[in-house]
Design a protein around this motif. Structure first.
Motif, PDB file in Angstrom:
ATOM      1  N   MET A 170       0.846  -1.188   0.000  1.00  0.00           N
ATOM      2  CA  MET A 170       0.000   0.000   0.000  1.00  0.00           C
ATOM      3  C   MET A 170       0.889   1.249   0.000  1.00  0.00           C
ATOM      4  SD  MET A 170      -3.473  -1.079   2.048  1.00  0.00           S
ATOM      5  CE  MET A 170      -2.777  -1.742   3.539  1.00  0.00           C
ATOM      6  N   TYR A 171       0.901   1.998   1.113  1.00  0.00           N
ATOM      7  CA  TYR A 171       1.652   3.259   1.116  1.00  0.00           C
ATOM      8  C   TYR A 171       2.805   3.260   2.115  1.00  0.00           C
ATOM      9  CZ  TYR A 171      -2.447   4.681  -1.486  1.00  0.00           C
ATOM     10  OH  TYR A 171      -3.445   4.752  -2.429  1.00  0.00           O
ATOM     11  N   ASP A 172       3.214   2.073   2.611  1.00  0.00           N
ATOM     12  CA  ASP A 172       4.173   2.081   3.718  1.00  0.00           C
ATOM     13  C   ASP A 172       5.569   2.577   3.323  1.00  0.00           C
ATOM     14  OD1 ASP A 172       5.116  -0.153   2.378  1.00  0.00           O
ATOM     15  OD2 ASP A 172       4.915  -1.530   4.073  1.00  0.00           O
ATOM     16  N   GLN A 173       5.896   2.557   2.032  1.00  0.00           N
ATOM     17  CA  GLN A 173       7.201   3.062   1.588  1.00  0.00           C
ATOM     18  C   GLN A 173       7.058   4.289   0.683  1.00  0.00           C
ATOM     19  OE1 GLN A 173      10.051   1.737   2.847  1.00  0.00           O
ATOM     20  NE2 GLN A 173       8.674   0.423   4.039  1.00  0.00           N
ATOM     21  N   ILE A 174       5.868   4.836   0.633  1.00  0.00           N
ATOM     22  CA  ILE A 174       5.618   5.981  -0.251  1.00  0.00           C
ATOM     23  C   ILE A 174       5.904   7.277   0.498  1.00  0.00           C
ATOM     24  CG2 ILE A 174       3.886   7.197  -1.618  1.00  0.00           C
ATOM     25  CD1 ILE A 174       4.737   4.457  -2.744  1.00  0.00           C
ATOM     26  N   VAL A 175       6.741   8.115  -0.087  1.00  0.00           N
ATOM     27  CA  VAL A 175       7.110   9.396   0.500  1.00  0.00           C
ATOM     28  C   VAL A 175       6.623  10.511  -0.421  1.00  0.00           C
ATOM     29  CG1 VAL A 175       9.024  10.865   1.225  1.00  0.00           C
ATOM     30  CG2 VAL A 175       9.135   8.389   1.602  1.00  0.00           C
ATOM     31  N   GLY A 176       6.092  11.568   0.175  1.00  0.00           N
ATOM     32  CA  GLY A 176       5.678  12.713  -0.614  1.00  0.00           C
ATOM     33  C   GLY A 176       4.220  12.658  -1.014  1.00  0.00           C
ATOM     34  N   GLN A 177       3.825  13.648  -1.787  1.00  0.00           N
ATOM     35  CA  GLN A 177       2.434  13.759  -2.228  1.00  0.00           C
ATOM     36  C   GLN A 177       2.381  13.886  -3.745  1.00  0.00           C
ATOM     37  OE1 GLN A 177       1.181  17.033   0.500  1.00  0.00           O
ATOM     38  NE2 GLN A 177      -0.352  15.553   1.182  1.00  0.00           N
ATOM     39  N   PHE A 178       1.228  13.566  -4.282  1.00  0.00           N
ATOM     40  CA  PHE A 178       1.079  13.418  -5.722  1.00  0.00           C
ATOM     41  C   PHE A 178      -0.141  14.180  -6.221  1.00  0.00           C
ATOM     42  CE2 PHE A 178       3.302   9.898  -3.895  1.00  0.00           C
ATOM     43  CZ  PHE A 178       4.345   9.657  -4.775  1.00  0.00           C
ATOM     44  N   GLY A 179      -0.056  14.641  -7.457  1.00  0.00           N
ATOM     45  CA  GLY A 179      -1.204  15.266  -8.068  1.00  0.00           C
ATOM     46  C   GLY A 179      -2.258  14.253  -8.468  1.00  0.00           C
ATOM     47  N   ALA A 217      -5.706   9.367   0.231  1.00  0.00           N
ATOM     48  CA  ALA A 217      -6.023  10.731   0.663  1.00  0.00           C
ATOM     49  C   ALA A 217      -4.817  11.420   1.299  1.00  0.00           C
ATOM     50  CB  ALA A 217      -7.200  10.711   1.638  1.00  0.00           C
ATOM     51  N   GLU A 218      -4.026  10.671   2.064  1.00  0.00           N
ATOM     52  CA  GLU A 218      -2.876  11.257   2.756  1.00  0.00           C
ATOM     53  C   GLU A 218      -1.732  11.579   1.791  1.00  0.00           C
ATOM     54  OE1 GLU A 218      -1.529   8.960   6.074  1.00  0.00           O
ATOM     55  OE2 GLU A 218      -3.573   8.491   6.724  1.00  0.00           O
ATOM     56  N   HIS A 219      -1.798  11.053   0.593  1.00  0.00           N
ATOM     57  CA  HIS A 219      -0.691  11.199  -0.351  1.00  0.00           C
ATOM     58  C   HIS A 219      -1.068  12.038  -1.574  1.00  0.00           C
ATOM     59  CE1 HIS A 219       1.942   8.431   1.804  1.00  0.00           C
ATOM     60  NE2 HIS A 219       0.837   7.778   2.090  1.00  0.00           N
ATOM     61  N   LEU A 220      -2.220  12.678  -1.521  1.00  0.00           N
ATOM     62  CA  LEU A 220      -2.630  13.558  -2.613  1.00  0.00           C
ATOM     63  C   LEU A 220      -2.379  15.014  -2.243  1.00  0.00           C
ATOM     64  CD1 LEU A 220      -6.014  11.972  -3.770  1.00  0.00           C
ATOM     65  CD2 LEU A 220      -3.936  12.189  -5.150  1.00  0.00           C
ATOM     66  N   LEU A 221      -1.876  15.769  -3.186  1.00  0.00           N
ATOM     67  CA  LEU A 221      -1.756  17.207  -3.024  1.00  0.00           C
ATOM     68  C   LEU A 221      -3.152  17.831  -2.954  1.00  0.00           C
ATOM     69  CD1 LEU A 221       1.015  17.739  -5.712  1.00  0.00           C
ATOM     70  CD2 LEU A 221       1.289  18.194  -3.254  1.00  0.00           C
ATOM     71  N   PRO A 222      -3.288  19.044  -2.424  1.00  0.00           N
ATOM     72  CA  PRO A 222      -4.597  19.718  -2.478  1.00  0.00           C
ATOM     73  C   PRO A 222      -5.104  19.781  -3.916  1.00  0.00           C
ATOM     74  CG  PRO A 222      -3.079  20.910  -1.055  1.00  0.00           C
ATOM     75  CD  PRO A 222      -2.268  19.843  -1.724  1.00  0.00           C
ATOM     76  N   GLY A 223      -6.334  19.353  -4.114  1.00  0.00           N
ATOM     77  CA  GLY A 223      -6.892  19.298  -5.456  1.00  0.00           C
ATOM     78  C   GLY A 223      -6.495  18.063  -6.240  1.00  0.00           C
ATOM     79  N   GLY A 224      -5.751  17.165  -5.582  1.00  0.00           N
ATOM     80  CA  GLY A 224      -5.305  15.939  -6.254  1.00  0.00           C
ATOM     81  C   GLY A 224      -6.453  14.992  -6.558  1.00  0.00           C
ATOM     82  N   GLN A 225      -6.172  14.040  -7.460  1.00  0.00           N
ATOM     83  CA  GLN A 225      -7.217  13.122  -7.920  1.00  0.00           C
ATOM     84  C   GLN A 225      -6.764  11.670  -7.793  1.00  0.00           C
ATOM     85  OE1 GLN A 225      -7.837  14.396 -11.963  1.00  0.00           O
ATOM     86  NE2 GLN A 225      -9.009  16.206 -11.388  1.00  0.00           N
ATOM     87  N   LEU A 226      -7.710  10.814  -7.441  1.00  0.00           N
ATOM     88  CA  LEU A 226      -7.511   9.366  -7.391  1.00  0.00           C
ATOM     89  C   LEU A 226      -8.371   8.718  -8.465  1.00  0.00           C
ATOM     90  CD1 LEU A 226      -6.734   6.592  -6.046  1.00  0.00           C
ATOM     91  CD2 LEU A 226      -8.719   6.945  -4.537  1.00  0.00           C
ATOM     92  N   TYR A 227      -7.763   7.843  -9.254  1.00  0.00           N
ATOM     93  CA  TYR A 227      -8.489   7.073 -10.265  1.00  0.00           C
ATOM     94  C   TYR A 227      -8.307   5.587  -9.974  1.00  0.00           C
ATOM     95  CZ  TYR A 227      -8.724  11.355 -13.062  1.00  0.00           C
ATOM     96  OH  TYR A 227      -8.974  12.627 -13.509  1.00  0.00           O
ATOM     97  N   ALA A 228      -9.409   4.830  -9.984  1.00  0.00           N
ATOM     98  CA  ALA A 228      -9.348   3.394  -9.731  1.00  0.00           C
ATOM     99  C   ALA A 228     -10.281   2.667 -10.689  1.00  0.00           C
ATOM    100  CB  ALA A 228      -9.746   3.081  -8.290  1.00  0.00           C
ATOM    101  N   VAL A 229      -9.897   1.447 -11.058  1.00  0.00           N
ATOM    102  CA  VAL A 229     -10.774   0.608 -11.871  1.00  0.00           C
ATOM    103  C   VAL A 229     -11.148  -0.628 -11.067  1.00  0.00           C
ATOM    104  CG1 VAL A 229      -8.792  -0.531 -13.015  1.00  0.00           C
ATOM    105  CG2 VAL A 229     -11.077  -0.637 -14.052  1.00  0.00           C
ATOM    106  N   ILE A 230     -12.454  -0.884 -10.981  1.00  0.00           N
ATOM    107  CA  ILE A 230     -12.970  -2.043 -10.262  1.00  0.00           C
ATOM    108  C   ILE A 230     -14.210  -2.544 -10.995  1.00  0.00           C
ATOM    109  CG2 ILE A 230     -13.906  -2.915  -8.080  1.00  0.00           C
ATOM    110  CD1 ILE A 230     -12.421  -0.739  -6.611  1.00  0.00           C
ATOM    111  N   GLN A 231     -14.334  -3.846 -11.125  1.00  0.00           N
ATOM    112  CA  GLN A 231     -15.534  -4.397 -11.748  1.00  0.00           C
ATOM    113  C   GLN A 231     -16.732  -4.221 -10.802  1.00  0.00           C
ATOM    114  OE1 GLN A 231     -15.474  -8.149 -14.037  1.00  0.00           O
ATOM    115  NE2 GLN A 231     -13.341  -8.330 -13.374  1.00  0.00           N
ATOM    116  N   LYS A 232     -17.878  -4.005 -11.403  1.00  0.00           N
ATOM    117  CA  LYS A 232     -19.096  -3.863 -10.601  1.00  0.00           C
ATOM    118  C   LYS A 232     -19.294  -5.081  -9.709  1.00  0.00           C
ATOM    119  CE  LYS A 232     -24.084  -3.190 -10.845  1.00  0.00           C
ATOM    120  NZ  LYS A 232     -25.280  -3.089 -11.711  1.00  0.00           N
TER     121      LYS A 232
END
Length: 198
Positions: free
Chosen positions: A117-126, A149-164
């Motif tokens: 997940m995010y345990d080795q992720i540093v910084g924030q992303f658009g 949410a903790e790794h997005l810059l203000p105004g950042g976006q998350l995109y995910a693909v999941i089957q219904k």
């Protein structure tokens, strides 16, 4: 049985290479046993890539969570050579392949690292993108979606693909509870592209 979201260095190798067009550019991928969607770029990833490339993205680096052998992150890196792309996965074999695939396609604007997940992720992303490992279980998928949410810059976006049928409606509900806005931006053959904004 070994899964693509686990590590098994002793799994027999059976490398396979193919060319695939993503975002209007042909990329060459090498895959192997023990990685997700070994024989072709899976349909969900294709729809996700097309949806992200068609969107109006905020500024900032991009993170691909659960990158596998790299089709999503590398397609975005090829399309956005001026952006830095971070690609993460728990599967060491997939990460080694992603590094090879980046090199084989002349892609240098990527950082590829092992992270649960995010345990080795540093910084924030658009922008954060994910084709989450559904078979790893709901806790992991929910952790990826909410944890962004903790790794997005203000105004950042998350995109995910999941089957219904694999939980897209409940994932959307979680995203609506976590982010300022969340919506389905595309539905294709049972696959939902979910977008959340910080």
């Amino acid at each position: 049985m070994q899964h693509y979201y686990t590590n098994d260095p002793d799994l027999a190798h059976d490398e396979h290479s193919f060319d695939f067009e993503l975002g209007g550019r042909v990329l060459r991928f090498t895959t192997d046993n023990g990685v997700f969607s070994k024989h072709t770029v899976d349909f969900g990833s294709r729809v996700l890539i097309a949806s992200v490339l068609a969107a109006s993205l905020p500024e900032g680096p991009i993170l691909d969570v659960g990158a596998g052998y790299g089709p999503i992150g590398l397609a975005l890196a090829k399309h956005f050579p001026e952006r830095q792309i971070t690609m993460s996965d728990v599967n060491e074999r997939a990460l080694a392949l992603a590094k090879k695939n980046a090199a084989d396609n002349g892609i240098t604007n990527v950082t590829i690292l092992e992270s649960s997940m995010y345990d080795q992720i540093v910084g924030q992303f658009g922008v954060i993108v994910t084709n989450p490992p559904i078979r790893a279980g709901k806790a992991i998928v929910s952790g990826i979606l909410a944890g962004a949410a903790e790794h997005l810059l203000p105004g950042g976006q998350l995109y995910a693909v999941i089957q219904k049928k694999q939980g897209a409606p409940s994932a959307l509900k979680l995203m609506k509870a976590t982010y300022k806005t969340a919506e389905v931006i595309k539905k294709e053959h049972g696959y939902y592209i979910l977008k959340a904004s910080q």
